[in-house]
Design an enzyme around this catalytic site. Structure first.
Site, mmCIF file in Angstrom:
data_model
loop_
_atom_site.group_PDB
_atom_site.id
_atom_site.type_symbol
_atom_site.label_atom_id
_atom_site.label_comp_id
_atom_site.label_asym_id
_atom_site.label_seq_id
_atom_site.Cartn_x
_atom_site.Cartn_y
_atom_site.Cartn_z
ATOM 1 N N HIS A 1 13.418 -2.566 -2.492
ATOM 2 C CA HIS A 1 12.603 -1.575 -1.794
ATOM 3 C C HIS A 1 11.150 -1.747 -2.233
ATOM 4 O O HIS A 1 10.877 -1.901 -3.427
ATOM 5 C CB HIS A 1 13.095 -0.184 -2.170
ATOM 6 C CG HIS A 1 12.539 0.909 -1.324
ATOM 7 N ND1 HIS A 1 11.236 1.329 -1.423
ATOM 8 C CD2 HIS A 1 13.108 1.673 -0.353
ATOM 9 C CE1 HIS A 1 11.033 2.305 -0.557
ATOM 10 N NE2 HIS A 1 12.145 2.544 0.096
ATOM 11 N N LEU B 1 12.676 5.725 -6.862
ATOM 12 C CA LEU B 1 12.338 5.450 -5.480
ATOM 13 C C LEU B 1 11.231 6.355 -4.980
ATOM 14 O O LEU B 1 11.285 7.564 -5.170
ATOM 15 C CB LEU B 1 13.583 5.676 -4.621
ATOM 16 C CG LEU B 1 13.391 5.456 -3.138
ATOM 17 C CD1 LEU B 1 13.159 3.998 -2.852
ATOM 18 C CD2 LEU B 1 14.619 5.949 -2.391
ATOM 19 N N GLN C 1 18.673 -5.762 -1.203
ATOM 20 C CA GLN C 1 17.367 -5.275 -0.782
ATOM 21 C C GLN C 1 16.530 -4.775 -1.941
ATOM 22 O O GLN C 1 16.978 -3.950 -2.735
ATOM 23 C CB GLN C 1 17.507 -4.149 0.231
ATOM 24 C CG GLN C 1 16.157 -3.657 0.761
ATOM 25 C CD GLN C 1 16.319 -2.674 1.890
ATOM 26 O OE1 GLN C 1 16.612 -1.514 1.667
ATOM 27 N NE2 GLN C 1 16.130 -3.133 3.114
ATOM 28 N N PHE D 1 9.192 5.075 10.752
ATOM 29 C CA PHE D 1 9.813 4.408 9.618
ATOM 30 C C PHE D 1 9.695 2.915 9.800
ATOM 31 O O PHE D 1 9.349 2.432 10.878
ATOM 32 C CB PHE D 1 11.296 4.835 9.512
ATOM 33 C CG PHE D 1 11.643 5.441 8.185
ATOM 34 C CD1 PHE D 1 12.504 4.812 7.307
ATOM 35 C CD2 PHE D 1 11.098 6.657 7.810
ATOM 36 C CE1 PHE D 1 12.827 5.384 6.082
ATOM 37 C CE2 PHE D 1 11.412 7.230 6.603
ATOM 38 C CZ PHE D 1 12.284 6.589 5.731
ATOM 39 N N ARG E 1 18.126 -4.394 5.662
ATOM 40 C CA ARG E 1 18.395 -3.090 6.282
ATOM 41 C C ARG E 1 17.085 -2.383 6.589
ATOM 42 O O ARG E 1 16.173 -2.343 5.773
ATOM 43 C CB ARG E 1 19.232 -2.234 5.336
ATOM 44 C CG ARG E 1 19.451 -0.822 5.848
ATOM 45 C CD ARG E 1 20.421 -0.089 4.964
ATOM 46 N NE ARG E 1 19.866 0.344 3.702
ATOM 47 C CZ ARG E 1 18.992 1.311 3.540
ATOM 48 N NH1 ARG E 1 18.529 1.953 4.596
ATOM 49 N NH2 ARG E 1 18.562 1.644 2.337
ATOM 50 N N ARG F 1 11.481 -3.984 5.237
ATOM 51 C CA ARG F 1 11.317 -3.895 3.785
ATOM 52 C C ARG F 1 11.205 -5.239 3.087
ATOM 53 O O ARG F 1 10.441 -5.379 2.137
ATOM 54 C CB ARG F 1 12.478 -3.117 3.188
ATOM 55 C CG ARG F 1 12.393 -1.658 3.516
ATOM 56 C CD ARG F 1 13.575 -0.920 2.983
ATOM 57 N NE ARG F 1 13.444 0.496 3.294
ATOM 58 C CZ ARG F 1 14.345 1.402 2.996
ATOM 59 N NH1 ARG F 1 15.452 1.037 2.384
ATOM 60 N NH2 ARG F 1 14.167 2.662 3.316
ATOM 61 N N HIS G 1 17.380 -1.783 -4.591
ATOM 62 C CA HIS G 1 17.652 -0.498 -3.947
ATOM 63 C C HIS G 1 18.980 -0.458 -3.220
ATOM 64 O O HIS G 1 19.676 0.558 -3.242
ATOM 65 C CB HIS G 1 16.513 -0.227 -2.969
ATOM 66 C CG HIS G 1 16.669 1.026 -2.192
ATOM 67 N ND1 HIS G 1 16.806 2.255 -2.789
ATOM 68 C CD2 HIS G 1 16.710 1.265 -0.852
ATOM 69 C CE1 HIS G 1 16.918 3.182 -1.858
ATOM 70 N NE2 HIS G 1 16.878 2.623 -0.678
ATOM 71 N N GLU H 1 10.201 5.603 1.771
ATOM 72 C CA GLU H 1 9.464 4.940 2.832
ATOM 73 C C GLU H 1 8.760 5.959 3.710
ATOM 74 O O GLU H 1 7.785 5.637 4.395
ATOM 75 C CB GLU H 1 10.457 4.126 3.671
ATOM 76 C CG GLU H 1 9.842 3.270 4.732
ATOM 77 C CD GLU H 1 10.772 2.121 5.091
ATOM 78 O OE1 GLU H 1 10.941 1.233 4.241
ATOM 79 O OE2 GLU H 1 11.351 2.151 6.186
#
Lengths: 254, 564, 228
Positions: B230, B240, B228, B113, B376, B274, B341, B243
C-alpha cells in the site's frame, strides 16, 4: 525509561487473583503500553518465568480488543485505547497498576483477559434491523439529513471495548446500549421496531446483571470513540416511549 | 461431535456474510473464529466499498477498471459477477444499518478512489470496515438460533476423507480443549497473511492460517507472488493511512516538494492503481529524493484538503497522525512509505467459492478467484469479501441440502493433540524463540519480496524461509499451560506463515516477468505471450511445493498496455 | 408496571419523578417561608397569617388542614419511592460492579456524595419536623401558631443556625446533581439544551438554598427583630 508494574495475575476464572510486581527498564518512551508489556513478557520468558496474558490485536485502536485498566482508569490516562497509550505519558520511575476491565458482568478468563460476551447478549435482544430478503429500497429514496447522519455515525462508531462499563461506579452498560439504540432508532429502516428495540435491549442489559445509570458520566470520559452522553438521554427517551406499548419484544421476531 | 451443514472458519466480513447467506438459505451453520468476530481484521478496513450505484455509472465501467487494475491477470468472468452484483449488496448493507456517508442533500455520497474512472466508493468516514462488520455481526446474533458461534476457537487442521473435506479439528483457546467438527461444506474465510512481512498494516492475527490449512489438505494456492504494498503507511510503525486521503485530494511530494506522480501517472496521479503509486514512491526514495530522518519516506500532504472535510471524513487519520506521528495532519504533511497490506493470491476458487477439493470453499482475502489479479483496487476488497462470501454461503448451503453428513473419526483430533503436546514438550532454550524467527521472516520478506524484486534477492529469501522452517521445528514456547495459551498458538501460526511465505517466494521466482504488484528488475517488462496465466502452488506428497499454471479467463477486454 | 419498576431505567425514572415532586415542594416551601422576611408586624406577623391560611384553606368544604395533610401524604409516598428506588439501584450497582471499586475519573463531588447528602437531608428534615411541626425539640420557646416567634427564638442559638446551614447546604449539593440527573433520566436533556439544564440545576440549587438560608441568617444577624 523504567517502571514498576503491579499487574493483576489470575490463573483462571475460578481461581483467586492477586497483584504481582515487576520491574522493567530500558523502555523506549515512544513505545505503546502494549509494546512495553510485550517487552516485559519477552524478558520473563527468557528467564523461564510465567508470562502475562493480555488481549490485543490490531494495535491501532479500532478492534476494541485491548482491555486494560491502568492506574484505575480504563484504557489509560488519555481518552484513547490502551494500544494507543504511550510510555512517554508516564513519569519515569513511576509505579503503574495494571488490571483487567473490572465488572461483575466481565469475568476474568486469565490475568488481564476478560469475557465480554455479555455485551453481545444485549445486542442479540434487538440491536439490529429485521429485514426480509428481496430487493432493498434505494437509500436515496429516504434521504438522511446530515445532522441525523452525524448523530447515527457517532453512535455507530462503538467498537465494543467495554471501557464504559469498566469506568462506571454502578457497573452499568448504558453508553453501549444507548449507542446501539441511537444507531438503529434514528435510521429510516429502524423505525418500525423503534419502541420495542429500546425496551428489549434494556431488559437484556438488566438481565446480564449490569447496574443502573445514576448519571455520573464517567463512561463518556473514557470512551475511545468519544461517544457522547447524549446516547444515554436518547436511550432513556426511547425506553419511556417503548415502555408504554405491550408489543412482542424484537428478539422473538425473526 | 458438532455437525453442521455449513462450517465457516473465520468471522470477518467474508465469513460473516457467508454465515448469514447460508442461514437465510435454511442451512445449519457454525462459525469458528480464533478471535471474537468483531475483532477480525476486516474491522480495520478504512476507505470504502465500490459499487456502480450512481445513475451515471455502469457496472461494466467498474469491471473494466478492475480488470485494468489487475494488470489483466484477473479472471474477467469473476470480475463481471462481482461488479454486477455490487450495487445490490451495498443497498442490502445500507438497509441493515450501515451508516454510509450522506451528502448535504441527505443522499448517499460516493468518493474517489484509486484506479476508478468515476467516483463510486461508498464509505463511512474512514471506518467503513468497522461499520459493516459490526452490523453484520448484529445480524448474525439475530439468527442466533440457526448460527452456532464458536468464538475463540483455533482451527488446527482440515479433515479430508474420501477425497473431500469433511470437517475440521479445532482447539478452544480459553480452555485448551480440542474438538472434531463434522460438516457437509467447509468455507475458509481466514483472511490474509500480512504477518509474513514486517512491517505490515495487518494485525497480529493475520497469519495465513486458511491458506496453510488448504495447502496442507492438498488444495492449490494461486497467484501467491502478488503481494500488495500500500502506498501510504506511516513510517513510524507501518500503520495504514487510508487511500481515502488521496481520494479527498491529498498530494504525494518528494524531497524537492514535487508532486512526482505527475510524471508516473499523468492522468490519475495519486489515484493511479496502488502498485503504480508504490513503485513510483519507491523509485523516488531509491533515487535519493525521499524524506524523513532516514530519507526512506515520502510526504503525504493532507493540508490541501479543507480542514472541515478532513475532520469529518478522515477522523481516524487525524487521531493516528496525532498519536503516533505527533503531527496535526491539517497543518503539516506526514511521512509515509509503501508497506505490505494485502495478498491478492490465495486458495484457488471458482465464482461460487469452490476450491478443487470437494466440499471446501474459500472467500475473502484467503481466496483467489481471481478478481484482483496482479493488483487490487482500493475499496474492492470489502466488495470481494461480501460478494463471494455470500455466494460461497449460498452455494455451500445448496450443496449441503443434497449431501449426507460425513462420518468423521476422532483420529485427526488425536494427531493434532499430539502435535500440540510435542510443541509444549520442546525443551526450553534449545532452539530460537518463536518471536525471533517471526521477526527474521518479516524483515527478510520485506527486503527481498517487496516492491522491487530480483532473482538474487528471491533466492536469498527462499533459503532463509527454508532455514527458518527447520528452526521453527525446535522453537520452544514459554507458556506450557492449557488455559488461554497464546504462545502455543503463536507457534502453530508461525508454521502457517512459513508455508505461505514459501509459496510466495517460489511463485515470485517462477514468474519471470513484471505484472501488477510483482516487479522484477531482472524482467521489467510485462510478457503477455509467455506469462498471461496464473501460477498455482500445490503441495506434493512429500511436502514440497509443486508449480502449476491456470489460464486467465478473458470475456470482453483483451489485454492492453496499462497507463494511468 | 411491574416490568417498569424492575428495570433499571424504569426504577430510576421513578426516583427522578419522586425527586421532582420533592423539589417542587421545596420550592413552594421556600417561597412560603420568605413571608418571615416581612418581619414581626404588630403582633401579627405575616408568616403567622400564612401558616393559618394553609390550615384553613378550603374550609368549610374541606376539613381543617386538609391540604396540608394531602401534601404530607404525597411527600411521604414520594420519599418512600425515592429512597427505596435508590437503595435497590445501589444494591444492583454493588453486585454489577464487583469488589473492585471504580476510581473517580471526573465525576463531580455532588454526584459522588448523593447518598451522603441524601441521608443528611433526611436526618435534617426529621429534625426540622421535630422542631417546628411537632414542637418536640423545645430547647427554645415554641408555641403552636406563633411561627415568627418560634423562628426568632430558635435562631438566636448558634447551634441551630449551624444545623440549618449544614442541612440546606446538603440539599443544595443533592439538588445540583439531582436536577440534571432527573432531566437526563427522563430524556429531557438534548445536546442543544445540555448546558442550559446544567446551568439551571446549579443556579436553581443556589437560589433555593439562598432562599432557605435567608431566614436563619436574618434572625441570627439581627436583621429580623424580636417578635412583638
Amino acid at each position: 525509561m523504567r517502571f514498576t508494574l503491579e499487574v493483576w495475575t489470575q490463573a483462571s476464572r475460578d481461581e483467586e487473583g492477586h497483584f504481582e510486581r515487576y520491574d522493567v527498564d530500558g523502555i523506549d518512551p515512544d513505545a505503546s503500553f502494549l509494546e512495553m508489556l510485550d517487552e516485559l513478557n519477552a524478558r520473563l520468558a527468557a528467564e523461564g518465568k510465567r508470562t502475562i496474558a493480555f488481549d490485543s490485536d490490531c494495535r491501532e485502536g479500532i478492534c476494541g480488543m485491548c482491555s486494560l485498566t491502568i492506574d484505575g482508569q480504563p484504557h489509560g490516562p488519555n481518552q484513547v485505547t490502551t494500544c494507543q497509550t504511550f510510555m512517554r505519558d508516564f513519569e519515569d520511575g513511576a509505579t503503574i497498576r495494571v488490571e483487567p476491565f473490572r465488572s461483575g458482568a466481565f469475568p476474568v478468563v486469565r490475568d488481564l483477559v476478560t469475557d465480554r460476551s455479555a455485551l453481545d447478549r444485549i445486542v442479540q435482544a434487538g440491536g439490529y434491523v429485521t429485514t426480509k430478503t428481496g430487493p432493498k429500497p434505494d437509500p436515496n429514496a429516504a434521504p438522511v439529513p446530515p445532522a441525523v447522519q452525524q448523530k447515527v455515525m457517532d453512535a455507530a462508531a462503538c467498537i465494543g471495548c467495554g471501557a464504559c462499563v469498566a469506568a462506571c461506579p454502578n457497573g452499568a452498560a448504558m453508553l453501549f446500549t444507548g449507542a446501539k439504540v441511537t444507531h438503529f432508532n434514528l435510521l429510516p429502516q429502524g423505525q418500525p421496531e423503534r419502541a420495542s428495540r429500546a425496551r428489549s435491549l434494556v431488559l437484556a442489559m438488566d438481565a446480564e446483571g449490569f447496574g443502573g445509570c445514576t448519571n455520573y458520566g464517567e463512561c463518556a470520559r473514557v470512551c475511545p470513540q468519544e461517544i457522547p452522553l447524549d446516547v444515554i438521554g436518547m436511550l432513556n427517551r426511547e425506553y419511556r416511549r417503548g415502555a408504554r406499548r405491550e408489543d412482542d419484544t424484537v428478539g422473538t421476531r425473526t | 461431535m458438532p455437525a453442521h451443514d455449513v462450517l465457516i472458519i473465520g468471522a470477518g466480513l467474508a465469513g460473516q456474510r457467508a454465515a448469514l447467506a447460508a442461514a437465510q438459505a435454511g442451512a445449519t451453520v457454525a462459525v469458528l473464529s480464533k478471535v471474537h468476530p468483531v475483532r477480525s481484521h476486516s474491522v480495520a478496513a478504512a476507505g470504502g466499498i465500490n459499487a456502480a450505484i450512481a445513475v451515471e455509472d455502469d457496472w461494466r465501467s467498474h469491471a473494466y477498471d478492475t480488470v485494468k487494475g489487475s494488470d489483466f491477470l484477473g479472471d474477467q468472468d469473476a470480475i463481471e459477477v462481482m461488479c454486477a452484483e455490487a450495487p445490490a449488496e451495498v443497498l442490502h448493507l445500507e438497509h441493515i444499518g450501515v451508516t454510509f456517508h450522506r451528502d448535504e442533500t441527505g443522499r448517499l455520497d460516493l468518493r474517489a478512489f484509486g484506479g476508478a474512472s468515476i467516483n463510486r466508493t461508498a464509505y463511512v468516514a474512514d471506518i467503513t470496515g468497522q461499520a459493516i462488520l459490526h452490523v453484520l455481526y448484529e445480524q448474525l446474533l439475530r439468527f442466533g438460533d440457526r448460527i452456532d458461534r464458536y468464538e475463540e476457537w483455533f482451527t488446527t487442521s482440515l479433515i479430508v476423507d474420501d477425497g473431500g473435506c469433511a470437517g475440521v479439528v479445532a482447539r478452544d483457546v480459553r480452555s485448551g480443549a480440542m474438538e472434531v467438527f463434522a460438516a457437509k461444506s467447509v468455507i475458509l474465510a481466514c483472511g490474509g497473511a500480512g504477518q509474513c512481512f514486517k512491517p505490515t498494516t495487518n494485525g497480529l492475527i493475520c497469519t495465513g492460517d486458511g491458506m496453510a490449512l488448504a495447502y496442507r489438505a492438498g488444495a492449490p494456492l494461486m497467484d501467491m507472488e502478488m503481494v500488495q504494498y500500500h502506498p501510504t503507511t506511516l513510517v513510524e510503525n507501518g500503520f495504514l493511512i487510508t487511500e481515502g486521503a488521496r481520494g479527498e485530494g491529498a498530494h504525494l511530494l518528494n524531497a524537492d516538494g514535487e508532486r512526482f506522480m505527475e510524471r508516473y501517472a499523468p492522468s490519475k496521479r495519486e489515484l493511479a492503481s496502488r502498485d503504480v503509486v508504490s513503485r513510483a514512491e519507491q523509485t523516488e526514495i531509491d533515487e535519493g529524493r525521499g524524506v524523513g530522518p532516514d530519507g526512506r519516506g515520502i510526504y503525504l500532504d493532507i493540508t490541501v484538503v479543507p480542514r472541515r472535510r478532513t475532520l469529518e471524513a478522515l477522523r481516524e487519520i487525524v487521531n493516528i497522525g496525532r498519536d503516533f506521528a505527533g503531527v496535526d495532519i491539517t497543518r503539516e504533511p506526514i511521512v509515509i512509505r509503501p508497506g505490505q497490506h494485502y495478498v491478492m493470491g490465495g486458495v484457488r476458487t471458482d465464482v461460487h467459492g469452490r476450491t478443487p477439493l470437494d466440499g471446501l470453499y474459500a472467500a475473502g482475502e484467503v481466496a483467489c478467484v481471481s478478481v484482483h489479479g496482479g493488483n487490487r483496487l482500493g475499496a474492492n476488497s470489502l466488495l470481494d469479501t461480501l460478494i463471494f462470501g455470500r455466494r460461497a454461503g449460498e452455494h455451500a448451503a445448496a450443496r449441503a441440502a443434497g449431501t449426507r453428513m460425513p462420518r468423521v473419526s476422532r483420529a485427526p483430533l488425536h494427531d493434532d493433540a499430539r502435535r500440540i503436546e510435542a510443541i509444549l514438550a520442546r525443551p526450553a532454550g534449545a532452539g530460537r524463540r518463536v518471536s525471533e524467527i517471526k521477526e527474521e521472516l518479516g524483515t527478510t520478506m520485506n527486503r527481498h519480496v517487496a516492491v522491487f524484486r530480483d532473482e538474487g534477492g528471491l533466492r536469498t529469501a527462499l533459503d532463509v524461509v527454508r532455514r527458518l522452517r527447520e528452526e521453527a521445528e525446535s522453537a520452544a514456547v514459554d507458556d506450557r499451560g492449557t488455559v488461554f495459551n497464546q504462545d502455543v498458538l503463536g507457534a502453530i501460526e508461525l508454521g502457517c506463515l512459513l508455508d505461505c511465505a514459501e509459496a510466495m517466494v517460489v511463485s515470485a521466482l517462477e514468474r519471470r516477468e513484471s505484472r501488477g504488484a510483482q516487479f522484477r528488475t531482472d524482467f521489467p517488462r510485462r510478457d503477455d505471450a509467455e506469462w498471461l496465466k496464473h501460477i498455482t502452488i500445490t503441495r506434493d506428497g512429500d511436502g514440497a511445493p509443486r508449480i502449476g499454471y491456470a489460464p486467465v479467463t478473458i470475456t470482453r477486454w483483451e489485454p492492453e498496455e496499462r497507463r494511468y | 408496571m411491574r416490568e417498569f419498576w424492575s428495570s433499571s431505567i424504569g426504577k430510576k425514572i421513578a426516583v427522578g419523578i419522586s425527586g421532582a415532586i420533592l423539589v417542587a415542594y421545596l420550592v413552594l416551601h421556600m417561597v412560603g417561608n420568605l413571608n418571615a422576611l416581612y418581619g414581626a408586624g404588630d403582633g401579627d406577623a405575616r408568616v403567622d397569617d400564612y401558616a393559618h391560611w394553609l390550615r384553613e384553606f378550603g374550609e368549610p368544604l374541606l376539613p381543617h388542614a386538609f391540604v396540608l395533610w394531602v401534601v404530607r401524604v404525597v411527600l411521604l409516598c414520594a420519599l418512600v419511592v425515592h429512597v427505596t428506588g435508590i437503595v435497590q439501584l445501589r444494591r444492583r450497582a454493588a453486585a454489577a460492579r464487583g469488589p473492585h471499586k471504580a476510581k473517580p475519573i471526573g465525576r463531580s463531588l455532588a454526584s459522588r456524595t448523593m447518598v451522603v447528602t441524601g441521608v443528611l437531608v433526611l436526618a435534617f428534615v426529621v429534625f426540622h419536623i421535630l422542631q417546628f411541626t411537632t414542637l418536640t425539640i423545645d430547647v427554645t420557646p415554641l408555641r403552636e401558631g406563633a411561627v415568627y416567634a418560634n423562628l426568632y427564638w430558635a435562631f438566636q442559638k448558634w447551634y441551630f443556625v449551624l444545623i440549618y446551614v449544614l442541612g440546606v447546604c446538603a440539599i443544595a449539593f443533592h439538588l445540583r446533581h439531582g436536577i440534571w440527573s432527573a432531566a437526563q433520566t427522563l430524556g429531557y436533556v438534548r445536546p442543544n439544551r445540555d448546558r442550559a439544564i446544567r446551568s439551571a440545576a446549579t443556579w436553581g440549587s443556589i437560589v433555593i438554598a439562598a432562599g432557605f438560608l435567608s431566614i436563619p441568617v436574618c434572625f441570627w444577624t439581627g436583621v429580623l427583630g424580636a417578635p412583638a
